[in-house]
Design a protein around this motif. Sequence first.
Motif, PDB file in Angstrom:
ATOM      1  N   MET A   1      51.678  40.090  28.710  1.00 51.64           N
ATOM      2  CA  MET A   1      51.980  40.531  30.053  1.00 51.64           C
ATOM      3  C   MET A   1      50.800  40.183  30.960  1.00 51.64           C
ATOM      4  N   LYS A   2      51.109  39.829  32.196  1.00 54.38           N
ATOM      5  CA  LYS A   2      50.061  39.515  33.159  1.00 54.38           C
ATOM      6  C   LYS A   2      49.238  40.765  33.474  1.00 54.38           C
ATOM      7  N   ALA A   3      47.962  40.550  33.792  1.00 59.04           N
ATOM      8  CA  ALA A   3      47.081  41.648  34.186  1.00 59.04           C
ATOM      9  C   ALA A   3      47.461  42.147  35.583  1.00 59.04           C
ATOM     10  N   GLU A   4      47.083  43.375  35.880  1.00 59.81           N
ATOM     11  CA  GLU A   4      47.300  43.929  37.216  1.00 59.81           C
ATOM     12  C   GLU A   4      46.161  43.505  38.127  1.00 59.81           C
ATOM     13  N   TYR A   5      46.506  43.188  39.383  1.00 61.79           N
ATOM     14  CA  TYR A   5      45.510  42.852  40.398  1.00 61.79           C
ATOM     15  C   TYR A   5      45.920  43.511  41.697  1.00 61.79           C
ATOM     16  N   GLU A   6      44.957  44.012  42.428  1.00 71.54           N
ATOM     17  CA  GLU A   6      45.202  44.449  43.795  1.00 71.54           C
ATOM     18  C   GLU A   6      45.010  43.215  44.668  1.00 71.54           C
ATOM     19  N   PHE A   7      45.248  43.298  45.945  1.00 73.27           N
ATOM     20  CA  PHE A   7      45.129  42.150  46.834  1.00 73.27           C
ATOM     21  C   PHE A   7      43.755  41.493  46.720  1.00 73.27           C
ATOM     22  N   PHE A   8      43.776  40.168  46.743  1.00 74.06           N
ATOM     23  CA  PHE A   8      42.543  39.381  46.744  1.00 74.06           C
ATOM     24  C   PHE A   8      42.841  38.081  47.478  1.00 74.06           C
ATOM     25  N   PRO A   9      41.817  37.385  47.965  1.00 72.14           N
ATOM     26  CA  PRO A   9      42.054  36.163  48.743  1.00 72.14           C
ATOM     27  C   PRO A   9      42.504  35.005  47.842  1.00 72.14           C
ATOM     28  N   ALA A  10      43.769  34.649  47.905  1.00 66.36           N
ATOM     29  CA  ALA A  10      44.338  33.623  47.032  1.00 66.36           C
ATOM     30  C   ALA A  10      43.878  32.216  47.391  1.00 66.36           C
ATOM     31  N   GLY A  11      43.410  32.025  48.602  1.00 71.24           N
ATOM     32  CA  GLY A  11      43.008  30.693  49.051  1.00 71.24           C
ATOM     33  C   GLY A  11      41.577  30.336  48.753  1.00 71.24           C
ATOM     34  N   THR A  12      40.889  31.134  47.961  1.00 72.85           N
ATOM     35  CA  THR A  12      39.494  30.831  47.653  1.00 72.85           C
ATOM     36  C   THR A  12      39.384  30.292  46.233  1.00 72.85           C
ATOM     37  N   GLY A  13      38.261  29.732  45.932  1.00 75.69           N
ATOM     38  CA  GLY A  13      38.037  29.183  44.604  1.00 75.69           C
ATOM     39  C   GLY A  13      38.373  27.710  44.550  1.00 75.69           C
ATOM     40  N   GLN A  14      37.913  27.072  43.500  1.00 76.82           N
ATOM     41  CA  GLN A  14      38.097  25.642  43.325  1.00 76.82           C
ATOM     42  C   GLN A  14      39.489  25.329  42.770  1.00 76.82           C
ATOM     43  N   TRP A  15      40.045  24.211  43.193  1.00 78.22           N
ATOM     44  CA  TRP A  15      41.256  23.694  42.578  1.00 78.22           C
ATOM     45  C   TRP A  15      40.867  23.158  41.211  1.00 78.22           C
ATOM     46  N   GLN A  16      41.630  23.498  40.180  1.00 75.08           N
ATOM     47  CA  GLN A  16      41.354  23.072  38.810  1.00 75.08           C
ATOM     48  C   GLN A  16      42.360  22.000  38.389  1.00 75.08           C
ATOM     49  N   PRO A  17      41.918  20.996  37.617  1.00 75.02           N
ATOM     50  CA  PRO A  17      42.865  19.971  37.155  1.00 75.02           C
ATOM     51  C   PRO A  17      43.906  20.563  36.206  1.00 75.02           C
ATOM     52  N   THR A  18      45.060  19.921  36.135  1.00 82.40           N
ATOM     53  CA  THR A  18      46.127  20.314  35.212  1.00 82.40           C
ATOM     54  C   THR A  18      46.425  19.135  34.286  1.00 82.40           C
ATOM     55  N   ALA A  19      47.335  19.339  33.358  1.00 77.57           N
ATOM     56  CA  ALA A  19      47.752  18.258  32.457  1.00 77.57           C
ATOM     57  C   ALA A  19      48.492  17.158  33.218  1.00 77.57           C
ATOM     58  N   GLN A  20      49.095  17.504  34.356  1.00 84.09           N
ATOM     59  CA  GLN A  20      49.821  16.533  35.177  1.00 84.09           C
ATOM     60  C   GLN A  20      48.838  15.816  36.103  1.00 84.09           C
ATOM     61  N   HIS A  21      48.640  14.532  35.890  1.00 84.97           N
ATOM     62  CA  HIS A  21      47.751  13.747  36.750  1.00 84.97           C
ATOM     63  C   HIS A  21      48.190  13.883  38.209  1.00 84.97           C
ATOM     64  N   GLY A  22      47.244  14.154  39.098  1.00 85.47           N
ATOM     65  CA  GLY A  22      47.541  14.272  40.519  1.00 85.47           C
ATOM     66  C   GLY A  22      47.906  15.673  40.969  1.00 85.47           C
ATOM     67  N   VAL A  23      47.917  16.639  40.042  1.00 84.14           N
ATOM     68  CA  VAL A  23      48.225  18.023  40.381  1.00 84.14           C
ATOM     69  C   VAL A  23      47.022  18.894  40.021  1.00 84.14           C
ATOM     70  N   THR A  24      46.561  19.681  40.990  1.00 88.67           N
ATOM     71  CA  THR A  24      45.530  20.678  40.736  1.00 88.67           C
ATOM     72  C   THR A  24      46.122  22.046  41.014  1.00 88.67           C
ATOM     73  N   GLU A  25      45.450  23.090  40.510  1.00 91.75           N
ATOM     74  CA  GLU A  25      46.017  24.432  40.641  1.00 91.75           C
ATOM     75  C   GLU A  25      44.945  25.477  40.871  1.00 91.75           C
ATOM     76  N   ARG A  26      45.367  26.571  41.483  1.00 93.19           N
ATOM     77  CA  ARG A  26      44.625  27.827  41.544  1.00 93.19           C
ATOM     78  C   ARG A  26      45.528  28.865  40.897  1.00 93.19           C
ATOM     79  N   VAL A  27      45.198  29.285  39.682  1.00 93.84           N
ATOM     80  CA  VAL A  27      46.016  30.268  38.986  1.00 93.84           C
ATOM     81  C   VAL A  27      45.711  31.642  39.564  1.00 93.84           C
ATOM     82  N   LEU A  28      46.751  32.338  40.005  1.00 96.74           N
ATOM     83  CA  LEU A  28      46.602  33.671  40.588  1.00 96.74           C
ATOM     84  C   LEU A  28      46.762  34.749  39.519  1.00 96.74           C
TER      85      LEU A  28
END
Length: 111
Positions: A1-28
């Motif tokens: 199960m996903k952890a609980e989080y209260e509101f936080f700024p989703a637009g911060t932090g570095q984009w991380q590479p994914t297995a799909q070339h050309g796609v980066t992500e910020r996991v919330l």
Amino acid sequence: MKAEYEFFPAGTGQWQPTAQHGVTERVLSRDPEDPEILTRLANWAPGLDTSAAGVITHDYVEEVYLLEGELHDLTLGKTFRAGEFAMRRPGMPHGPYRTGTGCVMLETRYR
């Protein structure tokens, strides 16, 4: 199960590479026992074309909301833009895709 989080700024932090070339992500949020189950911001680079991967299916529910840019579905011959939403049940075929401008989407996956 996903952890609980209260509101936080989703637009911060570095984009991380994914297995799909050309796609980066910020996991919330992510299920530590099932890493495919997540909520993320996905950033598709301008010019990305997923034709080589063909039509996509997966074994989880996926909801996608386009926040920025455009995404062209090569199978349907339709272009989707910011403000559009998709909900896919497990096994639903979709794609492949191409984006000229790039796009950012909010993606939620669950079982």
